[in-house]
Motif scaffolding. Structure first.
Motif, short mmCIF file in Angstrom:
data_model
loop_
_atom_site.label_atom_id
_atom_site.label_comp_id
_atom_site.label_asym_id
_atom_site.label_seq_id
_atom_site.Cartn_x
_atom_site.Cartn_y
_atom_site.Cartn_z
N THR A 1 3.38 6.13 -10.45
CA THR A 1 2.68 5.06 -11.15
C THR A 1 2.84 3.77 -10.35
O THR A 1 3.78 3.63 -9.56
CB THR A 1 3.25 4.87 -12.57
OG1 THR A 1 2.59 3.76 -13.21
CG2 THR A 1 4.75 4.58 -12.54
N LEU A 2 1.93 2.83 -10.56
CA LEU A 2 2.05 1.49 -9.99
C LEU A 2 2.56 0.50 -11.03
O LEU A 2 2.74 -0.68 -10.73
CB LEU A 2 0.69 1.02 -9.44
CG LEU A 2 0.08 1.88 -8.33
CD1 LEU A 2 -1.28 1.32 -7.93
CD2 LEU A 2 1.01 1.97 -7.13
N ASP A 3 2.78 0.97 -12.24
CA ASP A 3 3.24 0.15 -13.36
C ASP A 3 4.77 0.11 -13.35
O ASP A 3 5.42 1.13 -13.59
CB ASP A 3 2.71 0.76 -14.66
CG ASP A 3 3.09 -0.04 -15.89
OD1 ASP A 3 4.10 -0.78 -15.86
OD2 ASP A 3 2.39 0.08 -16.92
N ALA B 1 14.90 5.15 -9.34
CA ALA B 1 14.11 5.25 -8.11
C ALA B 1 13.64 3.85 -7.72
O ALA B 1 13.65 2.93 -8.55
CB ALA B 1 12.91 6.17 -8.33
N SER B 2 13.25 3.67 -6.47
CA SER B 2 12.72 2.38 -6.04
C SER B 2 11.46 2.05 -6.83
O SER B 2 10.68 2.94 -7.18
CB SER B 2 12.39 2.41 -4.55
OG SER B 2 13.55 2.57 -3.77
N LEU C 1 5.74 1.34 -1.59
CA LEU C 1 4.56 1.03 -0.77
C LEU C 1 4.94 0.18 0.44
O LEU C 1 4.43 0.39 1.55
CB LEU C 1 3.52 0.30 -1.62
CG LEU C 1 2.86 1.14 -2.73
CD1 LEU C 1 1.99 0.24 -3.61
CD2 LEU C 1 2.03 2.27 -2.14
N LYS C 2 5.85 -0.75 0.24
CA LYS C 2 6.31 -1.59 1.36
C LYS C 2 7.01 -0.73 2.40
O LYS C 2 6.82 -0.91 3.61
CB LYS C 2 7.25 -2.66 0.84
CG LYS C 2 7.73 -3.64 1.90
CD LYS C 2 8.63 -4.72 1.31
CE LYS C 2 9.15 -5.67 2.39
NZ LYS C 2 10.05 -6.71 1.81
N ALA D 1 -3.90 2.20 -3.05
CA ALA D 1 -2.75 1.41 -2.62
C ALA D 1 -2.03 2.10 -1.46
O ALA D 1 -1.60 1.44 -0.50
CB ALA D 1 -1.78 1.21 -3.79
N ALA D 2 -1.87 3.42 -1.54
CA ALA D 2 -1.19 4.15 -0.47
C ALA D 2 -1.98 4.08 0.83
O ALA D 2 -1.40 3.90 1.91
CB ALA D 2 -0.98 5.61 -0.88
N ARG D 3 -3.30 4.20 0.73
CA ARG D 3 -4.13 4.12 1.94
C ARG D 3 -4.01 2.75 2.58
O ARG D 3 -3.91 2.62 3.81
CB ARG D 3 -5.59 4.41 1.56
CG ARG D 3 -6.51 4.58 2.77
CD ARG D 3 -6.15 5.83 3.53
NE ARG D 3 -7.14 6.13 4.56
CZ ARG D 3 -6.84 6.55 5.78
NH1 ARG D 3 -5.57 6.72 6.13
NH2 ARG D 3 -7.78 6.82 6.65
#
Length: 362
Positions: A200-202, A213-214, A220-221, A255-257
């Motif tokens: 999730t991005l939330d 977890a991070s 993403l960073k 976001a990953a791309r």
């Protein structure tokens, strides 16, 4: 004590909220109210269990896999149990083999294989060993928080680097960047790839489902950092959970791309063995108003059951809703230009010397 009374509220910093009994448990504990309400008072304010780590010496370290729907043939797990506490983790039931709970024990009673590098060196040095990529930390995350203290994953990568053995890993922890000095040179030689699992991005949802977890933005960073250093990186949207995070599939891929991922995959929520209980309990605590609907959709994708372990369907499910998820993923995958990570090179492998009681004389 009724199972419904086992956990009345979440435990801060933990995914599971109770000690779900393992399927091989020899002794099962049950609380009984003595008439003074003491049992329920204890449950009203759950304690916050501390992480305990047991050091162990493994007899073997390479696990081999012949499942037709899994891409790797062999893996190495430096730890048993995982402090990340992901409530959906398919590996939780493995703690039952230790007569421990797949619930809280899985994320608080951990085991560190202190001789992992030593055992791997011995197995790679065997005359009959045939080199094929090793997947690091598949059952539990190689970069869970205790790696900072024990450094077993780094020792394994140092050994793999010394003998030019290819490996891949998947992680939810940005701490993988601490070993960039080892991973980047191997990647440039075609010996390393890294996948990040992004559920999730939330941030709030992440804190509930995968409490240690991070955070998503940190993953993403880290993905960007590795990609900029020349490490082929990919993303796994996993697990996809109906009515919880399925609406985010496209956003996670985008976001990953943007952060350097060149490959992407997804896996539907899997609920083997005791994980069904852990997951249902979490749903009732965090999303009671939609718990029944979530489970109904899961069962629609699992042939009417909580889980179907059949090869070919266990990763992606079946039925109309599963097909819709698959179509959405494929459409976004194509639109964003994802491909495959480069194959790992097995031709450079140089077997290490067998460990000798006399040490290295030359």
């Amino acid at each position: 004590m009724d199972d419904a009374r086992k956990a009345q509220q979440p435990i801060k910093g933990r995914g599971a909220a109770s000690q779900v009994d393992g399927r091989y448990a020899v002794t099962v504990a049950r609380g009984e109210d003595d008439g003074w309400g003491s049992v329920y008072e204890d449950l009203a304010e759950p304690s916050r269990p501390q992480t305990q780590v047991t050091l162990e010496r493994a007899r073997s370290i390479i696990s081999r896999n012949d499942s037709p729907d899994i891409a790797f043939g062999q893996s190495v797990n430096p730890y048993r149990g995982c402090e990340h506490g992901c409530v959906y983790c398919f590996a939780r039931p493995s703690h039952a083999y230790l007569d421990l709970s797949p619930g809280l024990d899985f994320e608080t009673r951990l085991f560190a294989k202190t001789n992992a590098a030593e055992r791997l060196q011995a197995e790679l040095a065997r005359p009959g060993y045939r080199c094929e990529p090793i997947a690091l930390g598949i059952n539990t995350d190689s970069y869970q928080p205790i790696e900072r203290r024990y450094g077993i994953t780094r020792e394994l990568i140092e050994l793999l680097s010394a003998c030019s053995h290819p490996f891949s890993l998947i992680t939810k922890n940005a701490a993988v960047t601490r070993d960039l000095d080892l991973i980047a040179p191997m990647a440039r030689r075609g010996l390393a790839t890294v996948y990040f699992s992004v559920t999730t991005l939330d941030n709030q949802l992440s804190a509930r489902m995968e409490p240690r977890a991070s955070a998503p933005h940190s993953r993403l960073k880290a993905m960007r950092t590795l990609a900029d250093a020349g490490v082929p990186v990919g993303v796994m949207v996993a697990p996809v959970i109906p009515m919880i995070n399925d609406r985010e599939i496209e956003h996670i891929l985008e976001a990953a791309r943007e952060h350097g991922a060149g490959s992407a995959g997804h896996v539907l929520l899997r609920l083997p063995h005791e994980l069904k209980q852990v997951w249902r309990e979490w749903l009732q605590l965090h999303y009671p108003e939609r718990a029944a609907h979530v489970m109904s959709l899961i069962q629609q994708m699992r042939g009417g059951k909580d889980y179907d372990s059949a090869f070919g369907t266990r990763m992606h499910g079946q039925g109309p809703f599963a097909q819709l998820i698959e179509q959405r993923f494929r459409k976004a995958h194509k639109r964003l230009g994802f491909g495959r990570l480069p194959p790992l090179d097995t031709s450079l492998f140089v077997p290490p010397r067998k460990p000798s009681a006399q040490g290295e004389l030359f």
